[in-house]
Design a protein around this motif. Structure first.
Motif, PDB file in Angstrom:
ATOM      1  N   ARG A   1       0.836  -1.273   0.365  1.00  0.00           N
ATOM      2  CA  ARG A   1      -0.205   0.232   0.132  1.00  0.00           C
ATOM      3  C   ARG A   1       0.944   1.698  -0.045  1.00  0.00           C
ATOM      4  NH1 ARG A   1      -5.331  -0.760   0.957  1.00  0.00           N
ATOM      5  NH2 ARG A   1      -5.803  -3.162   1.488  1.00  0.00           N
ATOM      6  N   SER A   2       2.446   0.557   0.641  1.00  0.00           N
ATOM      7  CA  SER A   2       2.987   2.252   0.701  1.00  0.00           C
ATOM      8  C   SER A   2       3.362   2.503  -0.757  1.00  0.00           C
ATOM      9  CB  SER A   2       3.901   2.467   1.727  1.00  0.00           C
ATOM     10  OG  SER A   2       5.099   3.378   1.567  1.00  0.00           O
ATOM     11  N   MET A   3       3.893   1.723  -1.356  1.00  0.00           N
ATOM     12  CA  MET A   3       4.508   1.739  -2.335  1.00  0.00           C
ATOM     13  C   MET A   3       3.146   2.022  -3.676  1.00  0.00           C
ATOM     14  SD  MET A   3       4.952  -1.013  -5.745  1.00  0.00           S
ATOM     15  CE  MET A   3       3.414  -1.960  -5.916  1.00  0.00           C
ATOM     16  N   LEU A   4       2.467   1.951  -3.133  1.00  0.00           N
ATOM     17  CA  LEU A   4       0.848   2.081  -4.057  1.00  0.00           C
ATOM     18  C   LEU A   4       0.304   3.760  -4.115  1.00  0.00           C
ATOM     19  CD1 LEU A   4      -1.519  -1.289  -4.182  1.00  0.00           C
ATOM     20  CD2 LEU A   4      -0.129   0.578  -6.788  1.00  0.00           C
ATOM     21  N   ARG A   5       0.540   4.266  -2.487  1.00  0.00           N
ATOM     22  CA  ARG A   5       0.778   6.410  -1.957  1.00  0.00           C
ATOM     23  C   ARG A   5       1.815   6.590  -3.227  1.00  0.00           C
ATOM     24  NH1 ARG A   5      -3.638   7.075   1.428  1.00  0.00           N
ATOM     25  NH2 ARG A   5      -4.300   5.126   2.422  1.00  0.00           N
ATOM     26  N   GLN A   6       2.782   5.850  -3.298  1.00  0.00           N
ATOM     27  CA  GLN A   6       4.219   6.971  -4.000  1.00  0.00           C
ATOM     28  C   GLN A   6       3.870   7.010  -4.629  1.00  0.00           C
ATOM     29  OE1 GLN A   6       7.752   5.211  -1.992  1.00  0.00           O
ATOM     30  NE2 GLN A   6       7.159   4.436  -0.315  1.00  0.00           N
ATOM     31  N   ALA A   7       2.863   6.107  -5.442  1.00  0.00           N
ATOM     32  CA  ALA A   7       2.619   6.093  -7.103  1.00  0.00           C
ATOM     33  C   ALA A   7       1.924   6.959  -7.163  1.00  0.00           C
ATOM     34  CB  ALA A   7       3.044   4.812  -7.094  1.00  0.00           C
ATOM     35  N   GLY A   8       1.247   7.825  -6.116  1.00  0.00           N
ATOM     36  CA  GLY A   8       0.118   9.202  -6.607  1.00  0.00           C
ATOM     37  C   GLY A   8      -0.703   8.145  -6.356  1.00  0.00           C
ATOM     38  N   HIS A   9      -1.425   7.065  -5.568  1.00  0.00           N
ATOM     39  CA  HIS A   9      -2.598   6.700  -5.741  1.00  0.00           C
ATOM     40  C   HIS A   9      -3.275   6.328  -4.079  1.00  0.00           C
ATOM     41  CE1 HIS A   9      -2.095   4.959  -9.573  1.00  0.00           C
ATOM     42  NE2 HIS A   9      -0.797   4.157  -9.242  1.00  0.00           N
ATOM     43  N   GLY A  10      -2.902   7.118  -3.617  1.00  0.00           N
ATOM     44  CA  GLY A  10      -3.188   6.641  -1.876  1.00  0.00           C
ATOM     45  C   GLY A  10      -5.065   7.663  -1.853  1.00  0.00           C
TER      46      GLY A  10
END
Length: 332
Positions: free
Chosen positions: A191-200
């Protein structure tokens, strides 16, 4: 009776593969799809690659980035007019790795994907590349021009030679990266990886489904995908000693100007990998390039699969080309 060490290792490997398959099936089932699995043996470089085959119509080959192949599922569901061919890049999913030290990165990419097309019996396809897959799509068109129809690129990717190397890529290619890719992964880390990719925002409101999180966790934990991805970065793309792209890995301006294929670049407005100015410069260099700026992060179909599918369908079915910069689905 005591099992010998190779037998124990073989059983453990089979268990990991089955866990991965279960997570993958759950994800595709979540979107009402049941892909046909195909394996293709490529001679040079020697590898066995898997392709998931979904639907009927004009063939479109999908080449993923770091998020992995099955993340295409929500977009594929919306592309009902096409035969969608989802490639496991070498070393990802159930594809075997290749050695990126024996030849130029561009040659390896063209030979790998050309071999896939041969194995599928296809003379020509449209190609969609995301993130790191954008470079694969462009290099294929450059090296095997007659086998590519239209090109769609999604998410800021390593195309231009003067694009800065993201810090996390430099770290992954470094000796520290060898430790990181072997460390146990967790759902929170995915989930952190996805947030860092702009998907928060999409994580928070449930647009990114739990099955995708579980599959991506399995890809990291039950396969060697990230180890192989690090090998590709270190040996083919990024020099960890200089922190720069390897010479010739990305495209020079003149190379982009020579690619005449109609090309659509879809850029998420929240993509943190690179600003839209980078992708706009790519589009400006391409003779038949156009840019569509949409809502979302690095893989914007995770925010709005139907909107990205609409953009792709309009582009892939259009007769002739056009140039321009378009902004749709953007919310102030």
């Amino acid at each position: 009776m005591t099992m010998d060490t190779p037998a124990i290792a073989s059983r453990a490997a089979a268990t990991r593969v089955e866990r991965y398959r279960e997570a993958e099936r759950a994800l595709w089932t979540r979107y009402g799809l049941a892909p046909t699995e195909r394996f293709i043996d490529v001679a040079a470089p020697s590898t066995r690659l898997r392709v998931l085959d979904v639907g009927f119509g004009e063939p479109v080959l999908f080449v993923h980035g770091l998020i992995g192949p099955d993340a295409w599922a929500p977009l594929v569901r919306e592309l009902r007019a096409f035969r969608c061919l989802v490639l496991d890049r070498p070393g990802w999913g159930l594809s075997t790795p290749v050695d990126y030290t024996g030849s130029s990165y561009a040659s390896i990419v063209a030979n790998v994907v050309g071999g896939v097309l041969d194995g599928l019996g296809l003379d020509r396809v449209n190609v969609v590349g995301a993130s790191g897959g954008t470079l694969w799509a462009i290099r294929l068109a450059q090296r095997l021009s007659e086998r590519v129809g239209r090109i769609a690129l999604i998410g800021a990717g390593p195309v231009l030679a003067d694009m800065p190397v993201p810090g996390w890529l430099r770290m992954l290619a470094s000796p520290l990266g060898a430790i990181l890719v072997r460390a146990p992964n967790t759902e929170d880390a995915v989930r952190s990886m996805l947030r860092q990719a702009g998907h928060g925002p999409s994580l928070d409101d449930g647009r990114i489904v739990d099955e995708l999180i579980a599959w991506r966790l399995s890809a990291s934990s039950d396969t060697d995908a990230m180890r192989h991805e690090r090998d590709m970065l270190r040996d083919g793309l990024v020099s960890w000693t200089t922190g720069r792209w390897r010479r010739g890995a990305l495209l020079a301006d003149a190379e982009l100007r020579a690619i005449a294929h109609p090309t659509l670049y879809v850029h998420g407005a929240l993509d943190p990998i690179a600003p839209v100015e980078i992708t706009k410069r790519v589009v400006d260099l391409l003779p038949c390039g156009e840019l569509d700026v949409v809502d979302g992060g690095h893989e914007p179909w995770l925010e709005d699969a139907s909107g990205v599918a609409e953009s792709l369908t309009r582009f892939l079915t259009r007769i002739g080309g056009q140039r321009g910069v378009w902004f749709h689905h953007i919310v102030d």
